[in-house]
Design a protein around this motif. Structure first.
Motif, short mmCIF file in Angstrom:
data_model
loop_
_atom_site.label_atom_id
_atom_site.label_comp_id
_atom_site.label_asym_id
_atom_site.label_seq_id
_atom_site.Cartn_x
_atom_site.Cartn_y
_atom_site.Cartn_z
N SER A 1 -15.39 49.78 60.91
CA SER A 1 -15.27 48.62 60.03
C SER A 1 -15.87 48.89 58.64
CB SER A 1 -15.95 47.41 60.66
OG SER A 1 -17.29 47.72 60.94
N VAL A 2 -17.04 49.51 58.61
CA VAL A 2 -17.68 49.73 57.32
C VAL A 2 -16.87 50.68 56.44
CG1 VAL A 2 -19.75 50.60 56.18
CG2 VAL A 2 -19.96 49.16 58.19
N PRO A 3 -16.45 51.85 56.98
CA PRO A 3 -15.59 52.70 56.15
C PRO A 3 -14.31 51.99 55.68
CG PRO A 3 -16.24 53.87 58.14
CD PRO A 3 -16.79 52.49 58.25
N LEU A 4 -13.74 51.16 56.54
CA LEU A 4 -12.52 50.48 56.13
C LEU A 4 -12.78 49.52 54.97
CD1 LEU A 4 -10.52 49.70 59.39
CD2 LEU A 4 -10.07 51.41 57.65
N VAL A 5 -13.90 48.80 55.05
CA VAL A 5 -14.24 47.88 53.95
C VAL A 5 -14.43 48.68 52.66
CG1 VAL A 5 -16.01 46.35 53.06
CG2 VAL A 5 -15.22 46.10 55.41
N VAL A 6 -15.21 49.76 52.76
CA VAL A 6 -15.45 50.60 51.58
C VAL A 6 -14.12 51.13 51.05
CG1 VAL A 6 -16.45 52.78 50.83
CG2 VAL A 6 -17.77 51.25 52.26
N PHE A 7 -13.28 51.55 51.96
CA PHE A 7 -11.99 52.13 51.59
C PHE A 7 -11.14 51.12 50.80
CE2 PHE A 7 -7.48 52.45 52.62
CZ PHE A 7 -7.19 53.72 52.16
N PHE A 8 -11.00 49.92 51.35
CA PHE A 8 -10.12 48.96 50.68
C PHE A 8 -10.73 48.45 49.38
CE2 PHE A 8 -8.00 48.59 54.88
CZ PHE A 8 -6.73 48.92 54.42
N ALA A 9 -12.07 48.38 49.34
CA ALA A 9 -12.71 47.87 48.13
C ALA A 9 -12.68 48.90 47.01
CB ALA A 9 -14.15 47.45 48.44
N MET A 10 -12.80 50.17 47.35
CA MET A 10 -12.97 51.20 46.32
C MET A 10 -11.83 52.21 46.29
SD MET A 10 -16.35 50.53 45.53
CE MET A 10 -17.39 51.92 45.22
N GLN A 11 -10.68 51.81 46.78
CA GLN A 11 -9.57 52.74 46.90
C GLN A 11 -9.24 53.44 45.59
OE1 GLN A 11 -6.03 50.86 48.17
NE2 GLN A 11 -5.44 52.51 49.47
N LYS A 12 -9.35 52.67 44.50
CA LYS A 12 -9.00 53.21 43.19
C LYS A 12 -9.78 54.50 42.91
CE LYS A 12 -10.63 51.15 39.56
NZ LYS A 12 -10.94 50.06 38.63
N TYR A 13 -11.10 54.44 43.18
CA TYR A 13 -11.94 55.60 42.89
C TYR A 13 -11.67 56.74 43.85
CZ TYR A 13 -14.48 52.49 39.84
OH TYR A 13 -14.80 51.62 38.84
N LEU A 14 -11.34 56.37 45.08
CA LEU A 14 -11.07 57.40 46.08
C LEU A 14 -9.83 58.20 45.67
CD1 LEU A 14 -12.00 58.38 48.87
CD2 LEU A 14 -10.29 56.91 49.86
N VAL A 15 -8.79 57.48 45.25
CA VAL A 15 -7.56 58.15 44.83
C VAL A 15 -7.84 59.03 43.62
CG1 VAL A 15 -5.30 57.77 43.83
CG2 VAL A 15 -6.04 56.40 45.76
N ARG A 16 -8.59 58.50 42.68
CA ARG A 16 -8.90 59.27 41.48
C ARG A 16 -9.64 60.55 41.84
NH1 ARG A 16 -11.68 55.77 36.94
NH2 ARG A 16 -9.99 54.34 37.39
N GLY A 17 -10.59 60.43 42.75
CA GLY A 17 -11.35 61.61 43.16
C GLY A 17 -10.47 62.63 43.84
N LEU A 18 -9.57 62.15 44.70
CA LEU A 18 -8.66 63.06 45.40
C LEU A 18 -7.83 63.83 44.39
CD1 LEU A 18 -7.02 61.31 48.45
CD2 LEU A 18 -8.47 63.30 48.40
N LEU A 19 -7.33 63.13 43.39
CA LEU A 19 -6.47 63.78 42.41
C LEU A 19 -7.25 64.78 41.58
CD1 LEU A 19 -4.31 60.76 41.29
CD2 LEU A 19 -3.71 62.61 42.85
N ALA A 20 -8.54 64.48 41.36
CA ALA A 20 -9.33 65.38 40.54
C ALA A 20 -9.76 66.63 41.31
CB ALA A 20 -10.57 64.66 40.02
N GLY A 21 -9.95 66.49 42.59
CA GLY A 21 -10.51 67.63 43.31
C GLY A 21 -9.79 67.92 44.60
N SER A 22 -8.49 68.08 44.53
CA SER A 22 -7.74 68.22 45.77
C SER A 22 -7.88 69.63 46.35
CB SER A 22 -6.28 67.88 45.56
OG SER A 22 -5.83 68.52 44.40
N VAL A 23 -9.09 70.11 46.40
CA VAL A 23 -9.28 71.42 47.03
C VAL A 23 -9.84 71.24 48.42
CG1 VAL A 23 -10.62 73.53 46.96
CG2 VAL A 23 -9.46 72.73 44.93
N LYS A 24 -10.78 70.30 48.53
CA LYS A 24 -11.35 70.06 49.84
C LYS A 24 -10.78 68.75 50.35
CE LYS A 24 -15.69 69.28 52.25
NZ LYS A 24 -17.04 68.79 52.11
N GLY A 25 -10.36 68.69 51.56
CA GLY A 25 -9.80 67.44 52.06
C GLY A 25 -10.39 67.05 53.37
N GLY A 26 -11.56 66.55 53.40
CA GLY A 26 -12.18 66.15 54.66
C GLY A 26 -13.11 67.22 55.05
#
Lengths: 377, 331
Positions: free
Chosen positions: A352-377
């Motif tokens: 539940s907590v990760p999901l809340v964080v995910f939906f609330a901050m998705q914008k930043y998560l996507v931005r980070g992924l695009l900036a550093g798509s070398v490590k994925g998990g």
């Protein structure tokens, strides 16, 4: 980008339907577990979760009253009561195991020794006899009932208390917050140095950071555990904070450096010309401007640490006071593999907590992924 | 509660220590080499040479201890016996080569390696292309992306429920078996099914990684210059041709990045197998095999480390490729 197929109505439909199918396929597993976490044990075992909003038909038996319950009406002895619980309705009933739904509601059935039994549609039964009842064990009335959909939060109450999820929730928070905050600070300084300071060996260090991004964590477990034991850190929060900080640093430095390099050179140059020290530039200019990248990494690290099982198992120990949520969940999967009401509620609590964080901050998560798509998990 | 206080205390102490280090060390540096007075020029140069290392110090220390040292130490352990007391040379590796469990793990890892990145990238590409052209695309993206936030263990529970099995004739409560029986098939114990059970585990990782692939590929698709697409449409290309012949070739670079990133995740895959089958019924993978040797029963750190080094070697080509890419970009 619109308009390529947008001009053809049938294609628009096809695309919409395809998207809907994909979305349903991707959400239905989680949704199924969410629904199940609100159903009680019997319901989960009796029917698939997709039937939860429908009334469920169940067959079982209830026992009629016994001798002390009887009353005399004229020359008949009568035991009466109801076969239904709140909200249920009666579909059929019976008196033999072989034919549990032999009779319609309202029918009167003759029993041996002149007795009769009637079960009405509202569940009221009436058992009559010309002689006094002597039974100490009530006769069985088989009923096929329709139970309306019913949801409960009991599972959650139970796992938070008895199954130790509440404690684990605290433990997970205790692990996650420092393990998210501390690497950010250390990485921010390092990233600034790698982005805006000139010194020999810089390119080599950047390459090293990129290389370290992909080092498998598995390698680190035994050597670090031994190291922690040797320096007296042992298993505990301090150790796991340090471990997560170390493991998170390459991504943090990489993401932040990539972002900081893109900041406008003029601002930094003019600050230097104005006599600002590197420390001042970092604190007054770089740090505030880098907020989006800091947020991106914070979310990555938070999700990663919260969801981690391996590092926690190895560095924190396995006693019940020490387990994090993923650890408890894993234990439950082993010890209560078939108790889906427990597993579903526990799993949902832990995600539940990760999901809340995910939906609330998705914008930043996507931005980070695009900036550093070398490590994925 | 006491524990959260401890955590809060640590955050404050940690932050304070970090700030104190960076701030204090800079003050010391300025005191030793003051940027004024007769030797100001020399001092500024000297301080400038030292300062980067003050900023980098803690990071380099942590990276060395927590990532570089373990690699070296594991390599050393892999050449020693179970408790590291005796040199065995390549003995552990020879042992690995004839161990059937290792063969099984390697084979499964290869299966994962072939299947998961390919399918996750494919589904990611499809969902990126589809969600980019509908009105509720962003909502759709969010939902497909959502599994990224779910832990492997949580995903394990979610999917184990889907694969749940009840005896024939009973009401199936697992979605997959319910669908199979609805179409007249016989319910299966999916996670025990030889060979195919690995694929049922892979489905979990594909489910998680598709969102990642979608987000990155969607950004790449949007970055394609409009003119190329318009020109193709004017030339009478069908939407399918536009996608396959115009768009996909232009984002090959991004597809490669996505593919390799997922490949790394796959090589390290552990939790899913660990919680769903624990490597039984022929689903063993390298990371879980390593965990078994290191933490189950009588630990053998030599063999465990040897497996870890094998994983490291498998990752190395991608690591080198990444470094070269990063250097190309920074030039």
């Amino acid at each position: 980008m619109d308009g390529v197929v947008g001009t053809r109505p049938h294609l628009v439909w096809a695309v919409n339907i395809a998207a809907a199918i994909l979305v349903i396929l991707w959400t239905i597993p989680t949704f199924g577990l969410l629904v199940s976490s609100f159903r009680d044990r019997d319901q989960i075992a009796a029917s698939g979760w997709w039937r939860a909003p429908l009334a469920s038909e169940q067959t079982g038996f209830v026992r009629a009253g016994t001798a002390p319950d009887q009353v005399q009406e004229g020359d008949l002895w009568v035991i009466s009561g109801t076969v239904l619980e709140g909200g249920q309705s009666l579909n059929a009933w019976g008196i033999r195991t072989r034919e549990p739904s032999a009779y319609q509601p309202g029918v009167t059935v003759d029993l041996p020794e002149g007795r009769t039994l009637t079960v009405a549609a509202d569940g009221a039964y009436r058992l009559t006899s010309p002689t006094a009842f002597t039974e100490t064990r009530g006769m069985r009335i088989f009923v096929t009932t329709l139970t309306p959909p019913r949801f409960t939060t009991d599972n959650y109450v139970r796992v938070i208390g008895a199954e130790g999820l509440g404690q684990a929730f605290l433990n997970t928070f205790t692990v996650t917050i420092p393990a998210t905050v501390i690497p950010i600070l250390i990485a921010a300084f390092a990233a600034y140095a790698l982005a805006w300071m000139e010194f020999p060996g810089r390119a080599l260090l950047i390459a090293a950071v990129v290389g370290l991004l992909v080092v498998p964590l598995q390698l680190a477990l035994i050597p670090l555990l031994k190291l922690h034991n040797d320096i007296g850190l042992g298993k505990g929060y301090m150790g796991i904070w340090l471990a997560h900080t170390g493991f998170g640093l390459p991504l943090a430095i990489y993401l932040l450096r990539n972002y900081m390099v893109g900041l406008p050179r003029e601002i930094i140059e003019s600050a230097r010309v104005d006599g600002a020290t590197e420390f001042q530039i970092f604190r007054r200019i770089i740090l505030p401007l880098s907020f989006p990248a800091l947020a991106s990494f914070a979310i990555f690290q938070f999700l990663w640490v919260w969801n981690d099982l391996l590092v926690a198992t190895v560095f924190l120990g396995n006693s019940s006071e020490q387990l994090v949520m993923t650890g408890v969940l894993r234990e439950l999967m082993g010890s209560r593999g078939g108790d889906w009401e427990i597993l579903a509620a526990s799993a949902f609590l832990s995600i539940s907590v990760p999901l809340v964080v995910f939906f609330a901050m998705q914008k930043y998560l996507v931005r980070g992924l695009l900036a550093g798509s070398v490590k994925g998990g | 509660m006491e524990q959260l206080g401890f955590a809060a205390g640590t955050i404050v102490a940690g932050v304070f220590t970090c700030v104190a280090w960076f701030w204090g060390s800079n003050i010391v540096l300025d005191a030793v080499y003051p940027p004024r007075g007769p030797k100001a020029g020399v001092n500024i140069l000297r301080a400038g040479a030292i300062r980067p290392w003050l900023f980098l110090g803690p990071a380099i220390l942590l990276l060395s201890v927590y990532l570089v040292y373990p690699v070296i130490n594991s390599a050393w352990r892999s050449l020693h016996n179970s408790d590291g007391s005796e040199w065995v040379g390549l003995g552990n590796y020879f042992w690995l080569m004839q161990d059937t469990k290792f063969h099984e793990s390697l084979f499964n890892n290869l299966l994962w390696l072939v299947t998961v990145p390919a399918l996750a990238t494919l589904f990611g590409l499809i969902s990126a292309q589809i969600t980019d052209r509908i009105k509720w695309g962003n909502t759709g993206k969010s939902l497909i992306f959502m599994p990224m936030a779910i832990s492997f263990v949580g995903a394990g529970v979610i999917w184990k429920f889907i694969y749940d099995y009840r005896g024939e004739g009973l009401d199936q409560i697992g979605l997959l078996n319910a669908i199979v029986t609805a179409f007249g098939g016989t319910p299966q114990t999916w996670l025990v099914l030889p060979f195919w059970n690995s694929f049922f585990l892979m489905a979990v990782l594909i489910w998680i990684q598709t969102g990642f692939a979608m987000v990155i590929l969607s950004a790449a698709l949007r970055g394609i210059p409009e003119e190329t697409i318009e020109a193709a449409i004017l030339d009478g290309a069908s939407p399918w041709q536009v996608f396959m012949k115009i768009k996909v070739p232009q984002i090959w670079g991004t597809i490669a990045v996505v593919w390799t990133t997922i490949t790394i995740t796959v090589l390290k895959v552990f939790d899913i197998v660990f919680v769903m089958t624990n490597g039984e019924w022929g689903t063993q993978v390298l990371a879980n095999l390593m965990y078994n040797w290191m933490f189950r029963g009588a630990p053998d750190y030599g063999r465990g480390s040897a497996i870890a080094i094998v994983i490291m070697l498998l990752v190395t080509p991608i690591m080198i490729w990444n470094i070269r890419n990063a250097r190309k970009e920074s030039r």
